[in-house]
Structure formats: C-alpha cells, structure tokens
Scaffold this motif. Sequence first.
Motif, PDB file in Angstrom:
ATOM      1  N   ILE A  78       0.843  -1.204   0.000  1.00 47.11           N
ATOM      2  CA  ILE A  78       0.000   0.000   0.000  1.00 47.11           C
ATOM      3  C   ILE A  78       0.876   1.250   0.000  1.00 47.11           C
ATOM      4  O   ILE A  78       0.621   2.189  -0.765  1.00 47.11           O
ATOM      5  CB  ILE A  78      -0.967  -0.011   1.201  1.00 47.11           C
ATOM      6  N   ASN A  79       1.904   1.273   0.838  1.00 51.43           N
ATOM      7  CA  ASN A  79       2.802   2.434   0.881  1.00 51.43           C
ATOM      8  C   ASN A  79       3.492   2.664  -0.456  1.00 51.43           C
ATOM      9  O   ASN A  79       3.648   3.805  -0.894  1.00 51.43           O
ATOM     10  CB  ASN A  79       3.842   2.273   1.997  1.00 51.43           C
ATOM     11  N   ARG A  80       3.882   1.586  -1.098  1.00 50.60           N
ATOM     12  CA  ARG A  80       4.542   1.694  -2.402  1.00 50.60           C
ATOM     13  C   ARG A  80       3.565   2.285  -3.430  1.00 50.60           C
ATOM     14  O   ARG A  80       3.929   3.161  -4.218  1.00 50.60           O
ATOM     15  CB  ARG A  80       5.042   0.317  -2.838  1.00 50.60           C
ATOM     16  N   ILE A  81       2.322   1.831  -3.411  1.00 48.04           N
ATOM     17  CA  ILE A  81       1.312   2.339  -4.344  1.00 48.04           C
ATOM     18  C   ILE A  81       1.038   3.818  -4.086  1.00 48.04           C
ATOM     19  O   ILE A  81       0.979   4.624  -5.019  1.00 48.04           O
ATOM     20  CB  ILE A  81       0.002   1.509  -4.231  1.00 48.04           C
ATOM     21  N   ILE A  82       0.881   4.184  -2.817  1.00 58.27           N
ATOM     22  CA  ILE A  82       0.588   5.576  -2.464  1.00 58.27           C
ATOM     23  C   ILE A  82       1.747   6.495  -2.832  1.00 58.27           C
ATOM     24  O   ILE A  82       1.548   7.624  -3.269  1.00 58.27           O
ATOM     25  CB  ILE A  82       0.259   5.685  -0.959  1.00 58.27           C
ATOM     26  N   ALA A  83       2.965   6.019  -2.669  1.00 61.94           N
ATOM     27  CA  ALA A  83       4.151   6.843  -2.944  1.00 61.94           C
ATOM     28  C   ALA A  83       4.474   6.938  -4.433  1.00 61.94           C
ATOM     29  O   ALA A  83       5.291   7.774  -4.832  1.00 61.94           O
ATOM     30  CB  ALA A  83       5.346   6.298  -2.180  1.00 61.94           C
ATOM     31  N   GLN A  84       3.850   6.122  -5.259  1.00 59.60           N
ATOM     32  CA  GLN A  84       4.166   6.093  -6.687  1.00 59.60           C
ATOM     33  C   GLN A  84       4.054   7.463  -7.357  1.00 59.60           C
ATOM     34  O   GLN A  84       4.959   7.843  -8.104  1.00 59.60           O
ATOM     35  CB  GLN A  84       3.296   5.053  -7.411  1.00 59.60           C
ATOM     36  N   PRO A  85       3.011   8.232  -7.132  1.00 53.99           N
ATOM     37  CA  PRO A  85       2.942   9.549  -7.797  1.00 53.99           C
ATOM     38  C   PRO A  85       4.104  10.464  -7.410  1.00 53.99           C
ATOM     39  O   PRO A  85       4.594  11.229  -8.241  1.00 53.99           O
ATOM     40  CB  PRO A  85       1.607  10.131  -7.316  1.00 53.99           C
ATOM     41  N   ILE A  86       4.559  10.371  -6.183  1.00 52.08           N
ATOM     42  CA  ILE A  86       5.689  11.195  -5.746  1.00 52.08           C
ATOM     43  C   ILE A  86       6.957  10.732  -6.439  1.00 52.08           C
ATOM     44  O   ILE A  86       7.757  11.550  -6.913  1.00 52.08           O
ATOM     45  CB  ILE A  86       5.827  11.139  -4.216  1.00 52.08           C
ATOM     46  N   SER A  87       7.139   9.424  -6.523  1.00 49.46           N
ATOM     47  CA  SER A  87       8.302   8.878  -7.234  1.00 49.46           C
ATOM     48  C   SER A  87       8.301   9.326  -8.683  1.00 49.46           C
ATOM     49  O   SER A  87       9.355   9.656  -9.244  1.00 49.46           O
ATOM     50  CB  SER A  87       8.298   7.348  -7.180  1.00 49.46           C
ATOM     51  N   GLU A  88       7.127   9.347  -9.294  1.00 48.53           N
ATOM     52  CA  GLU A  88       7.029   9.746 -10.694  1.00 48.53           C
ATOM     53  C   GLU A  88       7.462  11.194 -10.891  1.00 48.53           C
ATOM     54  O   GLU A  88       8.079  11.526 -11.908  1.00 48.53           O
ATOM     55  CB  GLU A  88       5.609   9.541 -11.216  1.00 48.53           C
ATOM     56  N   ILE A  89       7.156  12.046  -9.936  1.00 46.44           N
ATOM     57  CA  ILE A  89       7.583  13.447 -10.037  1.00 46.44           C
ATOM     58  C   ILE A  89       9.103  13.524 -10.103  1.00 46.44           C
ATOM     59  O   ILE A  89       9.671  14.186 -10.961  1.00 46.44           O
ATOM     60  CB  ILE A  89       7.070  14.272  -8.833  1.00 46.44           C
ATOM     61  N   TYR A  90       9.760  12.824  -9.201  1.00 44.59           N
ATOM     62  CA  TYR A  90      11.213  12.902  -9.117  1.00 44.59           C
ATOM     63  C   TYR A  90      11.917  12.118 -10.218  1.00 44.59           C
ATOM     64  O   TYR A  90      13.065  12.402 -10.536  1.00 44.59           O
ATOM     65  CB  TYR A  90      11.697  12.446  -7.744  1.00 44.59           C
ATOM     66  N   GLN A  91      11.221  11.160 -10.779  1.00 45.18           N
ATOM     67  CA  GLN A  91      11.815  10.388 -11.867  1.00 45.18           C
ATOM     68  C   GLN A  91      11.477  10.993 -13.222  1.00 45.18           C
ATOM     69  O   GLN A  91      11.917  10.495 -14.255  1.00 45.18           O
ATOM     70  CB  GLN A  91      11.341   8.933 -11.804  1.00 45.18           C
ATOM     71  N   GLY A  92      10.663  12.024 -13.206  1.00 48.51           N
ATOM     72  CA  GLY A  92      10.316  12.701 -14.465  1.00 48.51           C
ATOM     73  C   GLY A  92       9.208  12.029 -15.242  1.00 48.51           C
ATOM     74  O   GLY A  92       8.832  12.479 -16.292  1.00 48.51           O
TER      75      GLY A  92
END
Length: 122
Positions: free
Chosen positions: A99-113
């Motif tokens: 669940i944490n990985r799924i929730i954090a995905q949009p934030i990761s996408e920001i930093y990964q471009g």
Amino acid sequence: MANVYDTANQLAADLKQSQQFQDLKKSYDMLKLDPVGFALFQQFQNLQMTLQQKQMQGQEISQDDVKPLQDLSEKMQNIDAIKDLMAKEQGLSTVMDDINRIIAQPISEIYQGEGADTSAEK
C-alpha cells in the motif's frame, strides 16, 4: 477533486476487512488467552517503546539497555502463540508495504520525471 482523507479512511476500513488484518486480530486474541505469553509480549513491547523513546531523545542505547530485550525475545521464541502473532504481523506488514509503495508512486514519478507535464516545453 478527490478528498484523500476520505480515501484514507475508506482504505483503513477496507484494511480491517482484509484477511491479513483478521488473521492478526485472531492471533492477538489467542495470545491474550495465554497469561504467561501475553505478559512476556507486553513486557517486550514496553521495553521496546522505552528504548525507542530513549533513542528519539538522542540518548545512546547501550548493550546493557538491549540485553533485557534480547533475553525476552529468546523466551518469546518458545511460545507458539507469539510465534503465530509474529507471522501474522509479517503478513499484514507485506500488505502495508504494498500500500505504501502504491501511495508513494505519484511522488516517485515526479522525481523520476515520469508523468510530468512537458507541455510547457513545447
């Protein structure tokens, strides 16, 4: 626009209905029926919390501080109800990690471009 707090509350309600949560609750209820095992478990939790508070206050944790925790841990390994509870905790922890990985995905996408709005570059 979605209210993330409503979504989080729904997720919490859904989590309570999950098999992993139900298994953990059942296992904890069974442990409470074992007075010796439950007392050891409570001692372990209290000692663990004390050490965490000490650590958060910036105090050094010595081997003398950790030794009672290790001793309790060894005693707890011989109690089936505690071993079962730990296994159920691990199952729920896996779900929580997912669940944490799924929730954090949009934030990761920001930093990964990824998923970034590149329309300003056009």
